[in-house]
Motif scaffolding. Structure first.
Motif, PDB file in Angstrom:
ATOM      1  N   GLU A  32       0.849  -1.196   0.000  1.00 18.01           N
ATOM      2  CA  GLU A  32       0.000   0.000   0.000  1.00 18.01           C
ATOM      3  C   GLU A  32       0.881   1.240   0.000  1.00 18.01           C
ATOM      4  O   GLU A  32       0.588   2.225  -0.668  1.00 18.01           O
ATOM      5  CB  GLU A  32      -0.922  -0.051   1.220  1.00 18.01           C
ATOM      6  CG  GLU A  32      -1.811   1.154   1.396  1.00 18.01           C
ATOM      7  CD  GLU A  32      -1.227   2.154   2.374  1.00 18.01           C
ATOM      8  OE1 GLU A  32      -1.616   3.330   2.293  1.00 18.01           O
ATOM      9  OE2 GLU A  32      -0.391   1.773   3.201  1.00 18.01           O
ATOM     10  N   ARG A  33       1.983   1.192   0.703  1.00 13.05           N
ATOM     11  CA  ARG A  33       2.917   2.324   0.745  1.00 13.05           C
ATOM     12  C   ARG A  33       3.473   2.606  -0.657  1.00 13.05           C
ATOM     13  O   ARG A  33       3.613   3.757  -1.064  1.00 13.05           O
ATOM     14  CB  ARG A  33       4.042   2.035   1.718  1.00 13.05           C
ATOM     15  CG  ARG A  33       5.096   3.114   1.731  1.00 13.05           C
ATOM     16  CD  ARG A  33       6.166   2.804   2.721  1.00 13.05           C
ATOM     17  NE  ARG A  33       5.805   3.506   3.943  1.00 13.05           N
ATOM     18  CZ  ARG A  33       6.485   3.450   5.056  1.00 13.05           C
ATOM     19  NH1 ARG A  33       7.528   2.671   5.146  1.00 13.05           N
ATOM     20  NH2 ARG A  33       6.116   4.141   6.099  1.00 13.05           N
ATOM     21  N   GLY A  34       3.788   1.570  -1.384  1.00  9.88           N
ATOM     22  CA  GLY A  34       4.279   1.732  -2.754  1.00  9.88           C
ATOM     23  C   GLY A  34       3.247   2.369  -3.661  1.00  9.88           C
ATOM     24  O   GLY A  34       3.579   3.211  -4.504  1.00  9.88           O
ATOM     25  N   LEU A  35       2.006   1.974  -3.477  1.00 12.08           N
ATOM     26  CA  LEU A  35       0.931   2.571  -4.274  1.00 12.08           C
ATOM     27  C   LEU A  35       0.745   4.044  -3.945  1.00 12.08           C
ATOM     28  O   LEU A  35       0.495   4.855  -4.832  1.00 12.08           O
ATOM     29  CB  LEU A  35      -0.391   1.829  -4.038  1.00 12.08           C
ATOM     30  CG  LEU A  35      -0.573   0.540  -4.795  1.00 12.08           C
ATOM     31  CD1 LEU A  35      -1.857  -0.141  -4.354  1.00 12.08           C
ATOM     32  CD2 LEU A  35      -0.598   0.793  -6.287  1.00 12.08           C
ATOM     33  N   ARG A  36       0.865   4.383  -2.670  1.00 11.17           N
ATOM     34  CA  ARG A  36       0.731   5.792  -2.282  1.00 11.17           C
ATOM     35  C   ARG A  36       1.820   6.632  -2.925  1.00 11.17           C
ATOM     36  O   ARG A  36       1.585   7.764  -3.337  1.00 11.17           O
ATOM     37  CB  ARG A  36       0.750   5.950  -0.769  1.00 11.17           C
ATOM     38  CG  ARG A  36      -0.580   5.649  -0.138  1.00 11.17           C
ATOM     39  CD  ARG A  36      -0.643   6.058   1.318  1.00 11.17           C
ATOM     40  NE  ARG A  36       0.170   5.172   2.145  1.00 11.17           N
ATOM     41  CZ  ARG A  36       1.157   5.574   2.934  1.00 11.17           C
ATOM     42  NH1 ARG A  36       1.452   6.834   3.048  1.00 11.17           N
ATOM     43  NH2 ARG A  36       1.839   4.698   3.640  1.00 11.17           N
ATOM     44  N   ALA A  37       3.024   6.093  -3.026  1.00  9.26           N
ATOM     45  CA  ALA A  37       4.119   6.826  -3.673  1.00  9.26           C
ATOM     46  C   ALA A  37       3.776   7.109  -5.134  1.00  9.26           C
ATOM     47  O   ALA A  37       4.060   8.202  -5.645  1.00  9.26           O
ATOM     48  CB  ALA A  37       5.410   6.038  -3.566  1.00  9.26           C
ATOM     49  N   ILE A  38       3.161   6.149  -5.787  1.00  8.90           N
ATOM     50  CA  ILE A  38       2.746   6.351  -7.173  1.00  8.90           C
ATOM     51  C   ILE A  38       1.637   7.393  -7.238  1.00  8.90           C
ATOM     52  O   ILE A  38       1.634   8.274  -8.099  1.00  8.90           O
ATOM     53  CB  ILE A  38       2.288   5.023  -7.810  1.00  8.90           C
ATOM     54  CG1 ILE A  38       3.471   4.066  -7.910  1.00  8.90           C
ATOM     55  CG2 ILE A  38       1.667   5.257  -9.182  1.00  8.90           C
ATOM     56  CD1 ILE A  38       3.102   2.652  -8.271  1.00  8.90           C
ATOM     57  N   ALA A  39       0.680   7.313  -6.313  1.00  7.19           N
ATOM     58  CA  ALA A  39      -0.440   8.248  -6.300  1.00  7.19           C
ATOM     59  C   ALA A  39       0.029   9.691  -6.131  1.00  7.19           C
ATOM     60  O   ALA A  39      -0.577  10.615  -6.660  1.00  7.19           O
ATOM     61  CB  ALA A  39      -1.424   7.885  -5.189  1.00  7.19           C
ATOM     62  N   HIS A  40       1.133   9.877  -5.422  1.00  7.52           N
ATOM     63  CA  HIS A  40       1.652  11.222  -5.174  1.00  7.52           C
ATOM     64  C   HIS A  40       2.655  11.669  -6.233  1.00  7.52           C
ATOM     65  O   HIS A  40       3.311  12.701  -6.071  1.00  7.52           O
ATOM     66  CB  HIS A  40       2.264  11.301  -3.777  1.00  7.52           C
ATOM     67  CG  HIS A  40       1.237  11.267  -2.700  1.00  7.52           C
ATOM     68  ND1 HIS A  40       0.560  12.380  -2.277  1.00  7.52           N
ATOM     69  CD2 HIS A  40       0.723  10.237  -1.989  1.00  7.52           C
ATOM     70  CE1 HIS A  40      -0.303  12.045  -1.338  1.00  7.52           C
ATOM     71  NE2 HIS A  40      -0.225  10.746  -1.145  1.00  7.52           N
ATOM     72  N   ALA A  41       2.765  10.918  -7.316  1.00  8.52           N
ATOM     73  CA  ALA A  41       3.714  11.251  -8.381  1.00  8.52           C
ATOM     74  C   ALA A  41       3.289  12.486  -9.163  1.00  8.52           C
ATOM     75  O   ALA A  41       4.067  13.015  -9.942  1.00  8.52           O
ATOM     76  CB  ALA A  41       3.892  10.056  -9.319  1.00  8.52           C
ATOM     77  N   GLY A  42       2.073  12.925  -8.986  1.00 13.73           N
ATOM     78  CA  GLY A  42       1.615  14.127  -9.695  1.00 13.73           C
ATOM     79  C   GLY A  42       0.534  13.794 -10.698  1.00 13.73           C
ATOM     80  O   GLY A  42      -0.484  13.199 -10.355  1.00 13.73           O
ATOM     81  N   THR A  43       0.775  14.150 -11.947  1.00 11.37           N
ATOM     82  CA  THR A  43      -0.235  13.950 -12.984  1.00 11.37           C
ATOM     83  C   THR A  43      -0.457  12.464 -13.241  1.00 11.37           C
ATOM     84  O   THR A  43       0.387  11.625 -12.904  1.00 11.37           O
ATOM     85  CB  THR A  43       0.207  14.601 -14.306  1.00 11.37           C
ATOM     86  OG1 THR A  43       1.375  13.931 -14.789  1.00 11.37           O
ATOM     87  CG2 THR A  43       0.487  16.089 -14.127  1.00 11.37           C
ATOM     88  N   TRP A  44      -1.573  12.170 -13.870  1.00  3.26           N
ATOM     89  CA  TRP A  44      -1.861  10.771 -14.186  1.00  3.26           C
ATOM     90  C   TRP A  44      -0.800  10.200 -15.112  1.00  3.26           C
ATOM     91  O   TRP A  44      -0.451   9.029 -15.024  1.00  3.26           O
ATOM     92  CB  TRP A  44      -3.251  10.636 -14.792  1.00  3.26           C
ATOM     93  CG  TRP A  44      -4.346  10.721 -13.781  1.00  3.26           C
ATOM     94  CD1 TRP A  44      -4.218  10.822 -12.425  1.00  3.26           C
ATOM     95  CD2 TRP A  44      -5.741  10.718 -14.030  1.00  3.26           C
ATOM     96  NE1 TRP A  44      -5.447  10.884 -11.826  1.00  3.26           N
ATOM     97  CE2 TRP A  44      -6.408  10.822 -12.784  1.00  3.26           C
ATOM     98  CE3 TRP A  44      -6.499  10.645 -15.184  1.00  3.26           C
ATOM     99  CZ2 TRP A  44      -7.789  10.843 -12.681  1.00  3.26           C
ATOM    100  CZ3 TRP A  44      -7.881  10.675 -15.080  1.00  3.26           C
ATOM    101  CH2 TRP A  44      -8.509  10.763 -13.827  1.00  3.26           C
TER     102      TRP A  44
END
Length: 58
Positions: A32-44
């Protein structure tokens, strides 16, 4: 709770792929932590680039 809500920031196509991920030998391929890092990457588009990199590792 807010950590899970952050996952709503993920691009819809990434959310769908995550829903259909299967555990390999009883282990989840991504945290889940890894997914959050992706979610905070900015634009889609930035998220999609990071997702491709992460996906290539499993």
């Amino acid at each position: 709770m807010t950590h899970l809500l952050d996952l709503l920031l993920l691009a819809p196509d990434i959310q769908e792929e995550v829903l259909f991920l299967e555990a390999v030998e009883g282990e989840e391929p991504l945290s889940e932590r890894g997914l959050r890092a992706i979610a905070h990457a900015g634009t889609w588009e930035s998220q999609r680039e990071r997702w491709r990199e992460v996906k290539a590792s499993f």
